[in-house]
Scaffold this motif. Sequence first.
Motif, PDB file in Angstrom:
ATOM      1  N   LEU A   1       3.772 -20.999  12.499  1.00  0.00           N
ATOM      2  CA  LEU A   1       4.702 -21.229  11.435  1.00  0.00           C
ATOM      3  C   LEU A   1       3.140 -20.548  10.172  1.00  0.00           C
ATOM      4  O   LEU A   1       2.693 -20.824  10.355  1.00  0.00           O
ATOM      5  CB  LEU A   1       6.081 -21.590  10.913  1.00  0.00           C
ATOM      6  CG  LEU A   1       6.790 -21.649  11.978  1.00  0.00           C
ATOM      7  CD1 LEU A   1       7.783 -23.434  11.120  1.00  0.00           C
ATOM      8  CD2 LEU A   1       7.330 -20.781  12.777  1.00  0.00           C
ATOM      9  N   ASP A   2       3.609 -19.079   9.784  1.00  0.00           N
ATOM     10  CA  ASP A   2       3.404 -18.658   8.571  1.00  0.00           C
ATOM     11  C   ASP A   2       3.831 -19.083   7.360  1.00  0.00           C
ATOM     12  O   ASP A   2       3.986 -18.515   6.255  1.00  0.00           O
ATOM     13  CB  ASP A   2       2.771 -17.637   9.067  1.00  0.00           C
ATOM     14  CG  ASP A   2       4.851 -17.126   8.759  1.00  0.00           C
ATOM     15  OD1 ASP A   2       5.322 -17.898   8.996  1.00  0.00           O
ATOM     16  OD2 ASP A   2       4.470 -15.533   8.613  1.00  0.00           O
ATOM     17  N   GLU A   3       5.127 -20.784   7.376  1.00  0.00           N
ATOM     18  CA  GLU A   3       5.232 -21.297   6.262  1.00  0.00           C
ATOM     19  C   GLU A   3       5.941 -22.388   7.039  1.00  0.00           C
ATOM     20  O   GLU A   3       5.642 -23.083   8.094  1.00  0.00           O
ATOM     21  CB  GLU A   3       7.119 -20.429   6.330  1.00  0.00           C
ATOM     22  CG  GLU A   3       7.950 -20.445   7.151  1.00  0.00           C
ATOM     23  CD  GLU A   3       9.132 -20.165   6.892  1.00  0.00           C
ATOM     24  OE1 GLU A   3       9.876 -19.137   5.822  1.00  0.00           O
ATOM     25  OE2 GLU A   3       9.734 -18.887   8.269  1.00  0.00           O
ATOM     26  N   PRO A   4       5.955 -23.363   5.818  1.00  0.00           N
ATOM     27  CA  PRO A   4       7.080 -24.609   6.436  1.00  0.00           C
ATOM     28  C   PRO A   4       7.757 -24.844   7.172  1.00  0.00           C
ATOM     29  O   PRO A   4       8.333 -23.682   7.421  1.00  0.00           O
ATOM     30  CB  PRO A   4       6.908 -25.268   4.945  1.00  0.00           C
ATOM     31  CG  PRO A   4       6.413 -24.371   3.983  1.00  0.00           C
ATOM     32  CD  PRO A   4       6.287 -22.630   4.070  1.00  0.00           C
TER      33      PRO A   4
ATOM     34  N   ALA B   1      10.933 -24.792   5.124  1.00  0.00           N
ATOM     35  CA  ALA B   1      11.434 -23.265   4.993  1.00  0.00           C
ATOM     36  C   ALA B   1      12.256 -22.609   6.452  1.00  0.00           C
ATOM     37  O   ALA B   1      13.329 -22.459   6.130  1.00  0.00           O
ATOM     38  CB  ALA B   1      10.144 -22.872   4.361  1.00  0.00           C
ATOM     39  N   PHE B   2      11.630 -22.852   7.035  1.00  0.00           N
ATOM     40  CA  PHE B   2      12.531 -21.606   8.734  1.00  0.00           C
ATOM     41  C   PHE B   2      13.139 -22.395   9.082  1.00  0.00           C
ATOM     42  O   PHE B   2      14.015 -21.697   9.242  1.00  0.00           O
ATOM     43  CB  PHE B   2      10.323 -22.182   9.953  1.00  0.00           C
ATOM     44  CG  PHE B   2      11.829 -21.863  10.817  1.00  0.00           C
ATOM     45  CD1 PHE B   2      11.826 -20.216  11.178  1.00  0.00           C
ATOM     46  CD2 PHE B   2      12.012 -22.620  12.094  1.00  0.00           C
ATOM     47  CE1 PHE B   2      12.491 -19.810  12.516  1.00  0.00           C
ATOM     48  CE2 PHE B   2      12.620 -21.759  13.279  1.00  0.00           C
ATOM     49  CZ  PHE B   2      12.298 -21.122  13.226  1.00  0.00           C
TER      50      PHE B   2
ATOM     51  N   ARG C   1      16.009 -21.257   6.175  1.00  0.00           N
ATOM     52  CA  ARG C   1      16.428 -19.818   6.820  1.00  0.00           C
ATOM     53  C   ARG C   1      17.390 -20.077   8.163  1.00  0.00           C
ATOM     54  O   ARG C   1      18.067 -19.354   7.961  1.00  0.00           O
ATOM     55  CB  ARG C   1      15.590 -19.322   6.290  1.00  0.00           C
ATOM     56  CG  ARG C   1      15.454 -17.669   6.419  1.00  0.00           C
ATOM     57  CD  ARG C   1      14.483 -17.049   5.841  1.00  0.00           C
ATOM     58  NE  ARG C   1      13.579 -16.661   7.375  1.00  0.00           N
ATOM     59  CZ  ARG C   1      12.717 -17.272   7.218  1.00  0.00           C
ATOM     60  NH1 ARG C   1      12.021 -18.548   6.569  1.00  0.00           N
ATOM     61  NH2 ARG C   1      12.150 -17.401   8.311  1.00  0.00           N
TER      62      ARG C   1
ATOM     63  N   ASP D   1      10.605 -31.472   2.643  1.00  0.00           N
ATOM     64  CA  ASP D   1       9.818 -30.549   3.760  1.00  0.00           C
ATOM     65  C   ASP D   1       8.737 -31.755   3.314  1.00  0.00           C
ATOM     66  O   ASP D   1       8.138 -31.993   2.764  1.00  0.00           O
ATOM     67  CB  ASP D   1       8.947 -29.493   2.255  1.00  0.00           C
ATOM     68  CG  ASP D   1       7.901 -28.574   2.843  1.00  0.00           C
ATOM     69  OD1 ASP D   1       7.187 -29.062   3.450  1.00  0.00           O
ATOM     70  OD2 ASP D   1       7.789 -27.642   2.216  1.00  0.00           O
TER      71      ASP D   1
END
Length: 391
Positions: free
Chosen positions: A337-340, A343-344, A347, A355
């Motif tokens: 992913l391009d995010e933690p 966080a995915f 959302r 985290d």
Amino acid sequence: MAHPFDALTAEAMRAGGSWKWTGREMVAGADARGRGLIGAFVAEMDFPTAGPVAAAVRECADTSRFGYLADGWVADLAEACAAFWADRFGWAIEPERIRPVPDVMTALTATIEHFTTPGSPVLLPTPAYMPFLTVPGMLGREMVSVPMARDPFALDLDALDDAFRTSGAELLVLTNPHNPTGRVLTAEELADVTAVVERHGGRVFADEIHAPITFDGLRHRPYAATSAAAAAHTVTATSASKAWNLPGLKCGQVILSSDADARRWADHGYLAEHGTATPGVLASTAAYTHGRDWLDDVLAYLDGNRALLRDTPLPGVATTVPEGTYLAWLDGRGLDLDEPPAAFFAREAGVVMTDGAACAGPGGMRLNLAMARPVLAEALERMAEALDARG
């Protein structure tokens, strides 16, 4: 058959107002599909505590036991804690060696301040419980991370030996059962730790707050009970707060297995003890004395939740089912992913986990399994659906 815990809904938990369900991490209120968020980050259980514990708290109110902590209540707590640890773990502790503190973090702070050289660094295997990463710095100490080996998680003894040698650290923070990976350390691992610590004249702060929570026939081994050498260099901290869900009552215990440490604590431990709450002491005494059947029932229920996690496919996520604690570690680095990953999933699935970066484990997530099984099933189903939607 249905268990009473199964009736604990997410809506009821949110209405209860706890940080786990209403804190700042839950501020969004809903996921991308408008579903309510599921709190799975704070290390507390959603389950109501044992009847004898609740009765002890009610008695505090009925008899106005809200004054300063009496010596007799401290002695009762020490007797109850010693009896539980002797029966459950085979460690015969002299009750006078057990002292009250508000929590494990207070015990760590006192240990750093009174049992190590001013300015000396603190060693911490990582990933780790989040405050352990920051509290040493608040006390003017360098925190030296010693990454654990993975697949499976294990202490890296060579790295630990090197960290003692090169950093000048005197204190190792040893968490067992381990938060956040759920490892229960073996007798061999504990003996290896002792050898390293003794080689460098070091000390150990043994965080054993999750000691009663183990599975698959594994039994917690108190580090200080493994040898005379370990007893001499260890300050142990524990509490009834995790096993009986009492964190807000502010009562932990320090176990002093060294004569010299007991004398030093007698001279310097007053401030650490002073914030311990009277209701927490009385509730913890009831937990250790009369709450064992409830605890065994909770462990069986948690074991079912472990099985549910084990049997739920989460493609791209490496799942570590805990041997102890009710905290699972999910490694999402394979999702690319391009995010933690946390966080995915917050959302897209509405599942709020810790985290892994906050534990010095970037790409990981700490998932709290101590919730009603239908709520956990919904959380895992949402996570699986979010992964499927990625294609």
